[in-house]
Design a protein around this motif. Sequence first.
Motif, PDB file in Angstrom:
ATOM      1  N   VAL A 250       1.006  -1.578   0.107  1.00  0.00           N
ATOM      2  CA  VAL A 250      -0.234  -0.252  -0.107  1.00  0.00           C
ATOM      3  C   VAL A 250       0.925   1.008   0.256  1.00  0.00           C
ATOM      4  N   ARG A 251       0.619   1.781  -0.738  1.00  0.00           N
ATOM      5  CA  ARG A 251       1.706   2.898  -1.499  1.00  0.00           C
ATOM      6  C   ARG A 251       1.375   3.963  -0.526  1.00  0.00           C
ATOM      7  N   GLY A 252       2.177   5.026   0.328  1.00  0.00           N
ATOM      8  CA  GLY A 252       2.204   5.708   1.412  1.00  0.00           C
ATOM      9  C   GLY A 252       1.887   5.831   2.548  1.00  0.00           C
ATOM     10  N   ALA A 253       1.570   4.145   2.878  1.00  0.00           N
ATOM     11  CA  ALA A 253       0.815   3.436   4.311  1.00  0.00           C
ATOM     12  C   ALA A 253       1.901   3.011   5.031  1.00  0.00           C
ATOM     13  N   ASP A 254       1.686   3.947   6.704  1.00  0.00           N
ATOM     14  CA  ASP A 254       2.744   3.820   7.400  1.00  0.00           C
ATOM     15  C   ASP A 254       2.306   2.780   8.745  1.00  0.00           C
ATOM     16  N   HIS A 255       2.204   2.088   9.760  1.00  0.00           N
ATOM     17  CA  HIS A 255       1.336   1.237   9.965  1.00  0.00           C
ATOM     18  C   HIS A 255       0.852   1.616  10.414  1.00  0.00           C
ATOM     19  N   CYS A 256      -0.493   0.118  10.526  1.00  0.00           N
ATOM     20  CA  CYS A 256      -2.408   0.698  11.147  1.00  0.00           C
ATOM     21  C   CYS A 256      -2.614   1.142  10.138  1.00  0.00           C
ATOM     22  N   PHE A 257      -1.570   1.411   8.453  1.00  0.00           N
ATOM     23  CA  PHE A 257      -2.270   2.017   7.461  1.00  0.00           C
ATOM     24  C   PHE A 257      -2.546   3.445   7.897  1.00  0.00           C
ATOM     25  N   ALA A 258      -1.949   4.117   7.692  1.00  0.00           N
ATOM     26  CA  ALA A 258      -2.015   5.501   8.834  1.00  0.00           C
ATOM     27  C   ALA A 258      -1.467   6.270   7.392  1.00  0.00           C
ATOM     28  N   GLY A 259      -2.341   7.262   6.992  1.00  0.00           N
ATOM     29  CA  GLY A 259      -2.320   8.380   5.643  1.00  0.00           C
ATOM     30  C   GLY A 259      -3.007   7.583   4.563  1.00  0.00           C
ATOM     31  N   VAL A 260      -3.588   6.818   4.872  1.00  0.00           N
ATOM     32  CA  VAL A 260      -4.305   6.362   3.695  1.00  0.00           C
ATOM     33  C   VAL A 260      -5.842   5.841   4.353  1.00  0.00           C
ATOM     34  N   PRO A 261      -6.533   6.524   3.356  1.00  0.00           N
ATOM     35  CA  PRO A 261      -8.170   5.022   3.487  1.00  0.00           C
ATOM     36  C   PRO A 261      -7.903   3.821   4.046  1.00  0.00           C
ATOM     37  N   LEU A 262      -9.012   3.208   5.109  1.00  0.00           N
ATOM     38  CA  LEU A 262      -9.167   1.616   5.443  1.00  0.00           C
ATOM     39  C   LEU A 262      -9.838   1.447   4.665  1.00  0.00           C
ATOM     40  N   GLU A 263     -10.834   1.747   4.626  1.00  0.00           N
ATOM     41  CA  GLU A 263     -12.236   1.457   3.956  1.00  0.00           C
ATOM     42  C   GLU A 263     -12.023   0.941   2.677  1.00  0.00           C
ATOM     43  N   PRO A 264     -11.491   0.901   1.576  1.00  0.00           N
ATOM     44  CA  PRO A 264     -10.999   0.168   0.768  1.00  0.00           C
ATOM     45  C   PRO A 264      -9.585  -0.962   0.966  1.00  0.00           C
ATOM     46  N   LEU A 265      -9.560  -1.415   1.777  1.00  0.00           N
ATOM     47  CA  LEU A 265      -8.260  -2.010   2.235  1.00  0.00           C
ATOM     48  C   LEU A 265      -9.344  -3.553   3.079  1.00  0.00           C
ATOM     49  N   ILE A 266     -10.177  -2.204   3.622  1.00  0.00           N
ATOM     50  CA  ILE A 266     -11.277  -3.890   4.379  1.00  0.00           C
ATOM     51  C   ILE A 266     -12.248  -4.817   3.703  1.00  0.00           C
ATOM     52  N   ARG A 267     -12.591  -3.437   1.827  1.00  0.00           N
ATOM     53  CA  ARG A 267     -13.212  -4.236   1.020  1.00  0.00           C
ATOM     54  C   ARG A 267     -11.880  -4.799   0.268  1.00  0.00           C
ATOM     55  N   ASP A 268     -11.370  -5.166   0.186  1.00  0.00           N
ATOM     56  CA  ASP A 268      -9.751  -5.793  -0.959  1.00  0.00           C
ATOM     57  C   ASP A 268     -10.059  -7.610   0.438  1.00  0.00           C
ATOM     58  N   SER A 269      -9.611  -7.176   1.588  1.00  0.00           N
ATOM     59  CA  SER A 269      -9.068  -7.973   2.249  1.00  0.00           C
ATOM     60  C   SER A 269     -10.595  -9.202   2.262  1.00  0.00           C
ATOM     61  N   LEU A 270     -12.228  -8.174   2.918  1.00  0.00           N
ATOM     62  CA  LEU A 270     -13.020  -9.299   2.441  1.00  0.00           C
ATOM     63  C   LEU A 270     -13.182 -10.084   1.562  1.00  0.00           C
ATOM     64  N   ALA A 271     -12.847  -9.673  -0.280  1.00  0.00           N
ATOM     65  CA  ALA A 271     -13.348  -9.841  -1.172  1.00  0.00           C
ATOM     66  C   ALA A 271     -12.165 -11.480  -1.675  1.00  0.00           C
ATOM     67  N   PHE A 272     -11.074 -10.639  -0.996  1.00  0.00           N
ATOM     68  CA  PHE A 272     -10.125 -12.065  -1.005  1.00  0.00           C
ATOM     69  C   PHE A 272     -10.765 -13.642  -0.021  1.00  0.00           C
ATOM     70  N   PHE A 273     -11.766 -12.864   0.503  1.00  0.00           N
ATOM     71  CA  PHE A 273     -12.358 -14.643   1.703  1.00  0.00           C
ATOM     72  C   PHE A 273     -13.515 -14.652   1.157  1.00  0.00           C
ATOM     73  N   THR A 274     -14.363 -13.926   0.628  1.00  0.00           N
ATOM     74  CA  THR A 274     -15.284 -14.289  -0.271  1.00  0.00           C
ATOM     75  C   THR A 274     -14.995 -15.777  -1.308  1.00  0.00           C
ATOM     76  N   ARG A 275     -13.546 -15.063  -1.958  1.00  0.00           N
ATOM     77  CA  ARG A 275     -13.168 -16.073  -3.012  1.00  0.00           C
ATOM     78  C   ARG A 275     -12.578 -17.283  -2.125  1.00  0.00           C
ATOM     79  N   ALA A 276     -12.005 -16.984  -1.087  1.00  0.00           N
ATOM     80  CA  ALA A 276     -11.106 -18.113  -0.739  1.00  0.00           C
ATOM     81  C   ALA A 276     -12.029 -19.026   0.099  1.00  0.00           C
ATOM     82  N   LEU A 277     -12.899 -18.172   0.855  1.00  0.00           N
ATOM     83  CA  LEU A 277     -14.197 -19.862   1.013  1.00  0.00           C
ATOM     84  C   LEU A 277     -15.412 -20.021   1.049  1.00  0.00           C
TER      85      LEU A 277
END
Length: 287
Positions: A250-277
């Motif tokens: 994630v470009r420009g993100a520090d620890h805890c994804f500080a510096g970027v919006p978190l919602e798109p990363l949550i969506r990507d994570s859940l999309a991955f789980f939807t496929r894998a599970l």
Amino acid sequence: MIDAASRGWSDRVVHRDIVVNEVPGFRPLTLDLVVPAEAPAPVPVLVWIHGGAWLFGSPKHPADWLMEADPFTAAIRAGFAVASAQYRLSGEAHFPAQLDDVKAAVRWLHRRGDGVGVDGERIGVWGESAGGHLASLVALTGNDRDDSRVRAAVCWYAPSNLLTMQSQAHPSGTIDHDSANSPESLLLGGTLPEHPELGRAASPITYVTGQAPPMLLMHGDQDVVVPVGQSEELAAALTAAGAEVELSVVRGADHCFAGVPLEPLIRDSLAFFTRALAPDAAALPPH
């Protein structure tokens, strides 16, 4: 986990303080489970593992920065149950106690989840920082013999090789990972330079095989706490072994994804789980 009743939510059923293990001399270890209300069939479950350098944090009190985006509600709306696992912190017990505790939660879900609307054969683990480290370890060391196997893992900015943390440290980082008071040393009960065998035993990369479940590794390229090289190193090892892995830097993100919006990363994570599970996802070979 936020209390559904106090918020007036009707989209979930909450089960609190489920005892998953009793360790002599320690309080009972519990998990809190939230299941979508009126689900037509048992749903897949995501085991959330909190961060905090193995020193801080609680599954009952998620960090404010995390709850501004509320990944738990997003997961419920995506059709997942969420189990928040408790584990002993490093001031209470040294590694591998933390891994044992999370595996106890996974076992309970495998063996008892059908009684609370959870599909015990579709379990994913999701963690951030120290919790991501434990999620990686569960994914790579879980097995069918003791019902600790999981089907997928999402690991946010997680340590993967404790022995290379210091050499990969960000130029702006302030943590001496090899010192006696580093989070890693406190977790292991000894410093990494003096006890490399402890570091190897607690490093997810040690357990990489081609039979690893699908994994998504997400890491900010400006992380000054856990170097992005940790996720890059684990992704390379999994790829070389023939396992299924996705790396998202994630470009420009520090620890805890500080510096970027978190919602798109949550969506990507859940999309991955939807496929894998998904019910028709390829079954894992015995492990």
